[in-house]
Design an enzyme around this catalytic site. Structure first.
Site, mmCIF file in Angstrom:
data_model
loop_
_atom_site.group_PDB
_atom_site.id
_atom_site.type_symbol
_atom_site.label_atom_id
_atom_site.label_comp_id
_atom_site.label_asym_id
_atom_site.label_seq_id
_atom_site.Cartn_x
_atom_site.Cartn_y
_atom_site.Cartn_z
ATOM 1 N N SER A 196 46.888 51.128 21.861
ATOM 2 C CA SER A 196 45.784 50.762 22.745
ATOM 3 C C SER A 196 46.185 50.910 24.226
ATOM 4 O O SER A 196 46.503 52.012 24.652
ATOM 5 C CB SER A 196 45.323 49.332 22.408
ATOM 6 O OG SER A 196 44.115 49.039 23.031
ATOM 7 N N ASP A 339 37.212 52.292 14.574
ATOM 8 C CA ASP A 339 37.699 51.616 15.792
ATOM 9 C C ASP A 339 36.508 51.108 16.597
ATOM 10 O O ASP A 339 35.660 51.897 17.034
ATOM 11 C CB ASP A 339 38.538 52.610 16.614
ATOM 12 C CG ASP A 339 39.304 51.930 17.741
ATOM 13 O OD1 ASP A 339 38.714 51.081 18.430
ATOM 14 O OD2 ASP A 339 40.485 52.259 17.929
ATOM 15 N N HIS A 371 40.375 48.912 15.237
ATOM 16 C CA HIS A 371 41.297 49.126 16.360
ATOM 17 C C HIS A 371 42.641 48.430 16.098
ATOM 18 O O HIS A 371 43.690 49.059 16.153
ATOM 19 C CB HIS A 371 40.640 48.570 17.626
ATOM 20 C CG HIS A 371 41.342 48.910 18.903
ATOM 21 N ND1 HIS A 371 41.317 50.173 19.458
ATOM 22 C CD2 HIS A 371 42.079 48.145 19.742
ATOM 23 C CE1 HIS A 371 42.005 50.160 20.593
ATOM 24 N NE2 HIS A 371 42.484 48.950 20.783
#
Ligand SMILES: *[C@@H]1O[C@H](CO)[C@@H](O)[C@H](O)[C@H]1NC(C)=O
Ligand SMILES: *[C@@H]1O[C@H](CO)[C@@H](O)[C@H](O)[C@H]1NC(C)=O
Ligand SMILES: *[C@@H]1O[C@H](CO)[C@@H](O)[C@H](O)[C@H]1NC(C)=O
Ligand SMILES: *[C@@H]1O[C@H](CO)[C@@H](O)[C@H](O)[C@H]1NC(C)=O
Ligand SMILES: *[C@@H]1O[C@H](CO)[C@@H](O)[C@H](O)[C@H]1NC(C)=O
Ligand SMILES: *[C@@H]1O[C@H](CO)[C@@H](O)[C@H](O)[C@H]1NC(C)=O
Ligand SMILES: *[C@@H]1O[C@H](CO)[C@@H](O)[C@H](O)[C@H]1NC(C)=O
Ligand SMILES: *[C@@H]1O[C@H](CO)[C@@H](O)[C@H](O)[C@H]1NC(C)=O
Length: 408
Positions: A196, A339, A371
């Site tokens: 991320s 996600d 995610h």
């Protein structure tokens, strides 16, 4: 478990931090008031990546201390997104009998607009939101040196791709010139890894490497739960459980883009300005909690803050991947097709673009994975790939895409 700060890295749980010792703080002072973070006079004239100052710090019990011999912090010369000289801190963990020719750089997804949430500080506190600490331990147990960089800089410019990329390249230069401090060879193999926000920092480093640090060569990069397009992310998460990332993202950009800062002063609806400003003083878990399900559109007196001229121009400048160069290093890219922070189509498109430009990418699409789930699982899936890059095993080359399922 849907949010990124809920990442757990269950299967990489090779090392825990429960050895019962009390936490030995690196310093009683947060970065905002710790003089170590302030660059010495005339640092501007030093070349990017120059080590300006270093210190040895006590071990943190957030990592497996049996696998840890020494910890150093380096203050080094870098540049911000506008080109102004600045200094950043990287923390280098060294295992016993370290392989001096191997360095794993793990970028934490700290996602905050507060400098006091930088990992060089929080890693030495009782912070519960640092899942990547487990991967630091895993790297140390392999005998690798591990560096963790405060890539948002002293301004805590979250979601600023250029800033993150320059920071990573200069931190790499500093680590590779730190032999007499850390023992790391100047030609060590370097692998980047992050999920991320940490994948964002890694990816921007890869994009900017050819133009900004042509002398560097990365052996590979593990990117999980990539967020290629900040505008798309902000649009996707508005009004959801992850909306707080908009607050830290907008404030993070305003830290280095004066036109965003001015634009906020002019266009934030009175009352919401104060609410938004909270995010400048909180770490990600609190920011997420404060802004849970918040719709940010009414915060501004324009129909859409994302398409307004100034924010849009800044996101174009520093929030879109794929426009600043083609990664030379091989990439292991792991992404969930479900996600909820960054839609998979954005990553599909970026991979396709880079593959058309000659990049080497193994792309794993984890079907129906979120995610956080893909972000964490990608580390397990890609760990042996990292090991191969460290050991000089050649990659297949070119691009391969696989649809995979995460075992439950
Ligand atoms: C900590 O590291 C040591 C040395 O590598 C290893 O033997 C031990 O299993 C690790 N501890 C945990 C809890 O993983
Ligand atoms: C961290 O937590 C432990 C156990 O609860 C406590 O003994 C220690 O003082 C705490 N350290 C800091 C820096 O808060
Ligand atoms: C390491 O070497 C550099 C350059 O030779 C020198 O300036 C620095 O003081 C040395 N640092 C240590 C800790 O020995
Ligand atoms: C980024 O996302 C925005 C919003 O979805 C979209 O309008 C724009 O075309 C995207 N940019 C790129 C380069 O894909
Ligand atoms: C966000 O709100 C939902 C309900 O709307 C709640 O279930 C959830 O626990 C909240 N999350 C946080 C982090 O506060
Ligand atoms: C805002 O500033 C950035 C950086 O200087 C620049 O790229 C962008 O074009 C500016 N936006 C506008 C609308 O002038
Ligand atoms: C993914 O989710 C869809 C819709 O919920 C379902 O039909 C499909 O079987 C799932 N696929 C996998 C591989 O789990
Ligand atoms: C993966 O799944 C997508 C649909 O989600 C499909 O379009 C694509 O062809 C598949 N790719 C591979 C390599 O199997």
């Amino acid at each position: 478990m849907r949010c990124i700060y809920c990442l757990t890295f269950p299967l990489l749980y090779l090392a825990t931090v429960s050895n019962g010792q009390s936490v030995d703080r690196v310093s009683p002072l947060p970065p905002s008031v710790d003089a170590f973070y302030q660059p010495p006079p005339s640092f501007e004239t030093a070349s990017p990546g120059t080590i300006l100052r270093s210190r040895r710090v006590p071990p943190t019990t957030r990592v497996n201390t049996t696998a840890l011999a020494d910890t150093y912090q380096l203050l080094l010369r870098s540049r911000d997104s506008q080109g102004a000289p600045t200094a950043i801190v990287t923390t280098v963990f060294i295992p016993p009998n370290a392989a001096s020719d191997k360095l794993l750089e793990i970028q934490f997804a700290y996602d905050s607009a507060s400098v006091d949430c930088s990992p060089s500080y929080t890693l030495f506190q009782n912070d519960t939101s640092l899942p990547e600490a487990i991967t630091v331990s895993a790297g140390l147990q392999q005998g690798w040196n591990v560096a963790v960089t405060d890539y948002e800089g002293f301004t805590a410019s979250f979601s600023n791709g250029l800033r993150a990329g320059y920071s990573m390249l200069d931190a790499t230069r500093a680590c590779l010139s730190s032999k007499n401090i850390t023992g790391i060879d100047d030609n060590a193999k370097v692998v980047l890894a992050g999920t991320s926000g940490g994948a964002l920092a890694s990816e921007w480093a890869l994009e900017l490497q050819a133009s900004y640090a042509p002398e560097l060569k990365f052996a590979g990069a593990l990117l999980t739960a990539l967020t290629p397009n900040a505008s798309s992310v902000f649009g996707t998460i508005d009004g959801t459980a992850d909306a707080g990332l908009i607050a830290s993202g907008v404030l993070g950009l305003a830290k280095e883009y004066l036109n965003i800062s001015d634009w906020l002063s002019e266009n934030l609806v009175q009352g919401d300005a104060l609410r938004l400003s909270q995010a400048a003083h909180s770490c990600i878990v609190d920011t997420i909690s404060v802004f849970n399900n918040t719709d940010f559109v009414p915060f501004f007196d324009v129909p859409s803050f994302l398409t307004a001229t100034v924010p849009n121009s800044v996101i174009q400048n520093t929030g879109i991947m794929g426009l600043h160069g083609v990664p030379a290093a091989p990439i292991y890219n792991y992404k969930g097709t479900a996600d909820e922070v960054s839609v998979v189509e954005d990553t599909d498109a970026l991979v396709e673009k880079f593959c058309g430009e000659g990049a080497d990418i193994e792309y794993y699409r984890a079907l129906n994975a979120s995610h956080g789930s893909a972000g964490a699982h990608g580390f397990l899936a890609g760990w042996s790939w990292i090991n191969d890059r460290m050991n000089g095993v050649p990659v297949l080359g070119g691009c391969q895409t696989y649809n995979v399922t995460i075992p439950t």
